[in-house]
Design an enzyme around this catalytic site. Structure first.
Site, PDB file in Angstrom:
ATOM      1  N   MET A 162      45.416-114.368   1.823  1.00  0.00           N
ATOM      2  CA  MET A 162      44.160-113.823   2.351  1.00  0.00           C
ATOM      3  C   MET A 162      42.961-114.285   1.528  1.00  0.00           C
ATOM      4  O   MET A 162      41.884-114.561   2.069  1.00  0.00           O
ATOM      5  CB  MET A 162      44.228-112.288   2.387  1.00  0.00           C
ATOM      6  CG  MET A 162      43.044-111.646   3.077  1.00  0.00           C
ATOM      7  SD  MET A 162      42.810-112.268   4.758  1.00  0.00           S
ATOM      8  CE  MET A 162      43.638-110.998   5.691  1.00  0.00           C
ATOM      9  N   PHE A 207      49.540 -87.669 -28.709  1.00  0.00           N
ATOM     10  CA  PHE A 207      50.348 -88.774 -28.215  1.00  0.00           C
ATOM     11  C   PHE A 207      50.550 -88.626 -26.706  1.00  0.00           C
ATOM     12  O   PHE A 207      50.951 -87.566 -26.228  1.00  0.00           O
ATOM     13  CB  PHE A 207      51.713 -88.787 -28.932  1.00  0.00           C
ATOM     14  CG  PHE A 207      52.634 -89.859 -28.415  1.00  0.00           C
ATOM     15  CD1 PHE A 207      52.309 -91.203 -28.542  1.00  0.00           C
ATOM     16  CD2 PHE A 207      53.811 -89.524 -27.768  1.00  0.00           C
ATOM     17  CE1 PHE A 207      53.142 -92.190 -28.047  1.00  0.00           C
ATOM     18  CE2 PHE A 207      54.657 -90.507 -27.269  1.00  0.00           C
ATOM     19  CZ  PHE A 207      54.321 -91.847 -27.411  1.00  0.00           C
ATOM     20  N   GLN A 208      50.228 -89.658 -25.981  1.00  0.00           N
ATOM     21  CA  GLN A 208      50.352 -89.694 -24.512  1.00  0.00           C
ATOM     22  C   GLN A 208      49.529 -88.616 -23.817  1.00  0.00           C
ATOM     23  O   GLN A 208      49.922 -88.094 -22.783  1.00  0.00           O
ATOM     24  CB  GLN A 208      51.819 -89.635 -24.085  1.00  0.00           C
ATOM     25  CG  GLN A 208      52.572 -90.882 -24.541  1.00  0.00           C
ATOM     26  CD  GLN A 208      53.929 -91.055 -23.920  1.00  0.00           C
ATOM     27  OE1 GLN A 208      54.609 -90.087 -23.630  1.00  0.00           O
ATOM     28  NE2 GLN A 208      54.322 -92.299 -23.714  1.00  0.00           N
ATOM     29  N   LYS A 238      53.464 -79.092 -21.346  1.00  0.00           N
ATOM     30  CA  LYS A 238      54.876 -78.977 -21.707  1.00  0.00           C
ATOM     31  C   LYS A 238      55.232 -77.553 -22.146  1.00  0.00           C
ATOM     32  O   LYS A 238      56.306 -77.041 -21.815  1.00  0.00           O
ATOM     33  CB  LYS A 238      55.207 -79.976 -22.822  1.00  0.00           C
ATOM     34  CG  LYS A 238      56.680 -79.920 -23.197  1.00  0.00           C
ATOM     35  CD  LYS A 238      57.191 -81.187 -23.816  1.00  0.00           C
ATOM     36  CE  LYS A 238      58.683 -81.043 -24.084  1.00  0.00           C
ATOM     37  NZ  LYS A 238      59.314 -82.266 -24.537  1.00  0.00           N
ATOM     38  N   GLU A 278      56.279 -95.956 -12.065  1.00  0.00           N
ATOM     39  CA  GLU A 278      55.670 -94.794 -11.414  1.00  0.00           C
ATOM     40  C   GLU A 278      54.877 -95.193 -10.166  1.00  0.00           C
ATOM     41  O   GLU A 278      54.792 -94.428  -9.210  1.00  0.00           O
ATOM     42  CB  GLU A 278      54.763 -94.026 -12.384  1.00  0.00           C
ATOM     43  CG  GLU A 278      55.507 -93.288 -13.487  1.00  0.00           C
ATOM     44  CD  GLU A 278      55.796 -94.166 -14.700  1.00  0.00           C
ATOM     45  OE1 GLU A 278      55.562 -95.395 -14.634  1.00  0.00           O
ATOM     46  OE2 GLU A 278      56.273 -93.616 -15.715  1.00  0.00           O
TER      47      GLU A 278
END
Ligand SMILES: Cc1ncc(C[n+]2csc(CCOP(=O)(O)OP(=O)(O)O)c2C)c(N)n1
Ligand SMILES: [Mg+2]
Length: 610
Positions: free
Chosen positions: A516, A137-138, A187, A75
């Site tokens: 760096m 969940f999630q 959802k 993602e």
């Protein structure tokens, strides 16, 4: 300006002035309403990774003919690609993820878009409304999680709000000072059915994104220019966002005021122009930094006085009068108190200023000032040399069989790329030394040419951003100038490039180190290495990891270049190949980015001799 959506859409929304009519659609699922609303915003590409809480929307996307859905392999790759698309095109970038881990994987990119004012709409799936707050969940509170890093956000609580929210989200993301907008969609709302109303325009009370400078303010600026002997323009991303480059150029050519850009402003004024000072700040050109420090008038347009630009902020342009124009009132007097703060769209202000100086030309030529700047340019151009340290480096001994004259300096790779692409490519970068060299040694002449994570400084930005830019501009050459550390952070996007046929290129300036950080270790920690070596300590002779082998696994072409004599031909092969292509250029790690103003210090402490 942040609120949750509560109200229902009606067929007609009343505003104080004119009623805005909407178009009523057929009964659809929430997921379909969302996709139809995206289509109406002209979205042609979405970077989306599915999961339980967003697969319903993916199902709707499979039935959509107008939107290309690109599957990133992480993602974070998706949100950076959406940013690359947005930064290159100026249109809103769109990405999507599922709830929980999918959503949290977007957070870095949302913060990145916030810091660099990139128009982005990030859609996340959310658990069923009845499960919110139950540690489902999630389940992650995406609205709460992103609150400090969004321009606005929505948690959809009613299917009748979906179309209106999409309309508003795009309006907010791309107007005024652009930024990211999050839309979190439970959802159950994706699965409900309703008849949508697609509004023609967003109607947001209290949101007036186009402030304009007054005539008095603009005339005051002209007065200050007339009084000044050593004026400098300090211009940034705001010029690019508002599309004000033509107006800037007119104003500069009429006034002959030299221009220093920020890194975000690269390309807003052509760097090949005699009045260009390139960019200023920690690793900016010495002459830009000297000019600003000696200026008696600083015109700060579309900038935010970032600490990487100012160093010690009260020493920054210590003796000059400062005019600051910004579209976002909250930037004025934030980091630096200025003499004339003005809230305005910079395109409008510059167009008016250009008119004013055309009607009543500035009499002064600023010749002595130009002569001083020319002397600084001659004294300290951006340059590099092959130092003894490089010649005797472990790199030359262990990787090059001691053939020191064939060593490839990272800066010359960027110069060569500029030459071979005639300065016309879209360049993206990771974060680190290579990013600074990409800024210093490529000459940017147009806006939206250098796409770099400036404010947040997110390693891993370069390659996915290149994919997004290439998806927006398939016919342009798009090259990611990356570091070995940064590239590895989103290496999985090689799969996206291959499977989606996105022919972006990447040149890795592979110094086997977090260069760096090494530079800071050398300067401030007596060279003590604190976990900055990326190679294999058991086998330092080997280049590790083997990007050629990795790329092979993804079916992406890759070449490694170790010797100078092979560089030009290899780069040409890369540029001519109509496929994604990786060029792994091995460079010494001992090189430092110069000029360098150590953090919190002033121009007086600038290290500028290589
Ligand atoms: C996500 C993230 N983690 C850590 C850092 C801190 N950081 C800044 S530059 C840098 C080194 C980058 O190494 P590389 O990509 O190889 O570039 P180089 O400096 O060697 O050119 C690090 C670790 C960062 N900017 N971003
Ligand atoms: Mg490196």
């Amino acid at each position: 300006m942040r609120s949750m959506s509560k109200t229902s859409a009606a067929t007609e929304t009343k505003s104080a002035t004119t009623p805005i009519r909407g178009e009523v659609g057929p009964t659809m699922m929430g997921s379909e309403i969302l996709v139809a609303a995206l289509e109406r915003e002209g979205v042609d590409t979405i970077f989306a990774y599915p999961g339980g809480a967003s697969m319903e929307i993916h199902q709707a996307l499979t039935r959509c003919k107008k939107i290309r859905t690109i599957l990133p392999r992480h993602e974070q790759g998706g949100v950076f690609a959406a940013e690359g698309y947005a930064r290159a095109s100026g249109r809103v970038g769109v990405c999507m993820a599922t709830s929980g881990p999918g959503a949290t994987n977007l957070v870095t990119g949302i913060a990145d878009a916030y810091m660099d004012s990139v128009p982005l709409v990030a859609i996340t799936g959310q658990v069923h409304q009845l499960m919110i707050g139950k540690s489902a969940f999630q389940e992650t509170d995406m609205f709460g999680l992103t609150l400090p890093i969004v321009k606005h956000s929505y948690l959809v609580t009613d299917i009748n709000d979906v179309a209106r929210i999409v309309k508003e989200a795009f309006h907010i993301a791309q107007t005024g000072r652009p930024g990211p907008v999050v839309i979190d969609v439970p959802k159950n709302i994706q699965q409900q059915r309703a008849q949508p109303v697609f509004l023609k325009a967003a109607n947001l009370r209290g949101y007036h994104p186009n402030p304009r400078a007054s005539e008095i303010e603009l005339n005051e600026i002209i007065g200050l220019i007339e009084k000044s002997e050593r004026p400098v323009l300090y211009v940034g991303g705001g010029i690019i966002t508002s599309g004000a480059s033509p107006e800037l150029r007119q104003f500069v050519e009429a006034t002959r005021i030299p221009v220093a850009t920020t890194l975000m402003g690269c390309g807003s004024f052509p760097e090949t122009h005699p009045l260009s000072l390139k960019w200023l700040g920690m690793h900016g050109s010495a002459y830009a930094n000297w000019a600003v420090s000696e200026a008696d008038l600083l015109l700060a347009f579309g900038v935010r006085f970032d600490d990487r630009v100012t160093g010690k902020v009260d020493k920054f342009c210590e003796h000059g009068a400062i005019v600051h124009i910004d579209i976002d009132a909250s930037e004025l007097n934030k980091n630096r108190r200025v003499h004339l703060p003005i809230i305005s769209d910079i395109k409008y202000a510059l167009a008016q200023l250009a008119q004013l100086v055309k009607a009543r030309p500035i009499r002064k030529q600023f010749t002595p000032w130009h002569e001083r700047i020319a002397a600084w340019k001659a004294k300290a151009p951006l340059r590099y040399r092959v130092t003894d340290e490089v010649l005797k480096s472990q790199h030359v001994r262990e990787h090059m069989g001691g053939d020191a004259h064939q060593v490839i300096m990272p800066q010359e790779v960027v110069e060569l790329l500029c030459e071979l692409t005639r300065g016309e490519a879209i360049i993206t970068t990771g974060v680190g030394q290579h990013q600074m060299w990409a800024g210093q040694f490529y000459q940017y002449s147009t806006p939206r040419q250098l796409l770099t994570s400036a404010g947040l400084g997110s390693m891993g930005f370069g390659f996915p951003a290149a994919l997004g830019a290439k998806a927006a501009f398939p016919d342009r050459q798009v090259v990611d100038i990356d570091g070995d550390g940064s590239f590895l952070m989103n290496v999985q996007e090689l799969a996206t490039a291959h499977i989606e046929n996105i022919a972006a290129k990447a040149v890795i300036l592979n110094n086997q180190h977090l260069g760096m950080v090494v530079q800071w270790e050398d300067r401030f920690y007596a060279g003590n290495r604190g976990h900055t070596y990326l190679g294999d300590p058991e086998n330092a002779k080997q280049i590790y990891p083997d990007f050629v082998a990795i790329a092979k696994g993804f079916n992406v072409k890759c070449e490694r270049v170790m010797f100078r004599k092979d560089l030009r031909a290899a780069m040409q092969r890369m540029l001519e190949t109509p496929e994604p292509y990786l060029l792994d250029v091995i460079t010494p790690y001992t090189e430092h980015v110069i000029p360098f103003i150590p953090a919190g210090k002033s121009v007086a402490e600038m290290i500028w001799e290589p």
